[in-house]
Design an enzyme around this catalytic site. Structure first.
Site, short mmCIF file in Angstrom:
data_model
loop_
_atom_site.label_atom_id
_atom_site.label_comp_id
_atom_site.label_asym_id
_atom_site.label_seq_id
_atom_site.Cartn_x
_atom_site.Cartn_y
_atom_site.Cartn_z
N ASN A 1 62.91 29.20 74.40
CA ASN A 1 63.98 29.02 73.40
C ASN A 1 65.38 29.01 74.01
O ASN A 1 66.36 28.82 73.29
CB ASN A 1 63.87 30.06 72.28
CG ASN A 1 64.00 31.48 72.77
OD1 ASN A 1 64.15 31.73 73.96
ND2 ASN A 1 63.94 32.43 71.85
N ASP B 1 55.19 20.15 75.22
CA ASP B 1 54.01 20.16 74.36
C ASP B 1 54.38 19.64 72.98
O ASP B 1 55.51 19.77 72.54
CB ASP B 1 53.45 21.59 74.26
CG ASP B 1 54.49 22.57 73.71
OD1 ASP B 1 55.55 22.73 74.34
OD2 ASP B 1 54.24 23.17 72.64
N ASN C 1 61.50 24.88 69.76
CA ASN C 1 62.68 25.67 70.13
C ASN C 1 63.30 25.26 71.46
O ASN C 1 64.51 25.36 71.65
CB ASN C 1 62.34 27.15 70.13
CG ASN C 1 62.13 27.68 68.73
OD1 ASN C 1 62.73 27.19 67.77
ND2 ASN C 1 61.27 28.67 68.59
#
Length: 197
Positions: A77, A102, A123
């Site tokens: 993140n 991903d 994120n």
């Protein structure tokens, strides 16, 4: 000579090594292996970086072009911290940045290349957008599929690939690395024709 920045997304540390969230790191590792380049800590960049000047026998990028392969040392993140610092240091514009990550909305075995677009709740991508002030960079999206049943997506992406999938995973990581090479050497449209599934 132009410079490409290719960033594989993931979380640092051995506990995350085989998680679904780390397919970007796996792809970066494969590209560095092919280029015979080693990752080292880049001072002040918050990333592991492997740099190579591509020769005719290398990845096929025009001779003299530079490829900076990076794995942020932040958690997912905060990926944008490293991407922003690296892009600024190497003077790389978004149209020469490739982010490998991903993708829940693609089944395992599917691959998609694109430029720009939304963050789709990812994120790492949100952080990169915040630090680059744009989402208009290239993405290589590696399908990991949706979690089964009612499993929390966070638990799913931080879960490891089952041992039985490791062989197939190696094939998919190889394809993702091939797609990255095609993207920077042939351009987006050609690479999409070859790899988008």
């Amino acid at each position: 000579m132009s410079t490409w920045l290719l960033v594989g997304l993931g979380n640092p540390g051995p506990e995350y090594e085989w998680t679904r969230h780390n397919v970007g790191f796996m792809t970066a590792d494969e590209l560095a292996r092919r280029a015979r380049a080693s990752f080292s800590s880049a001072r002040g960049m918050r990333a592991g970086v492997a740099e190579t000047v591509i020769s005719v026998t290398g990845l096929g990028i025009p001779p003299g072009d530079k490829l900076v392969i990076a794995k942020p040392r932040t958690y997912m993140n905060e990926s944008g911290v490293a991407v922003g610092k690296l892009a600024s240091f190497h003077k790389v514009a978004p149209d020469h940045i490739v982010v490998v990550h991903d993708e829940l909305d693609l089944d395992f075995g599917q691959l998609r290349l694109k430029q720009g677009g939304g963050d789709n709740g990812h994120n790492g991508l949100k952080s990169i957008r915040a630090h680059l002030h744009t989402g208009d960079y290239f993405r290589v999206r590696i399908g990991i599929g949706r979690p089964p049943g009612r499993q929390d997506p966070v638990d799913y992406v931080l879960g490891t690939f089952p041992g039985a999938m490791r062989e197939d995973l190696a094939v998919e990581i190889g394809r993702a690395a091939d797609a990255c090479e095609a993207l920077v050497t042939e351009g987006l449209a050609s690479a999409q024709n070859r790899f988008n599934s």
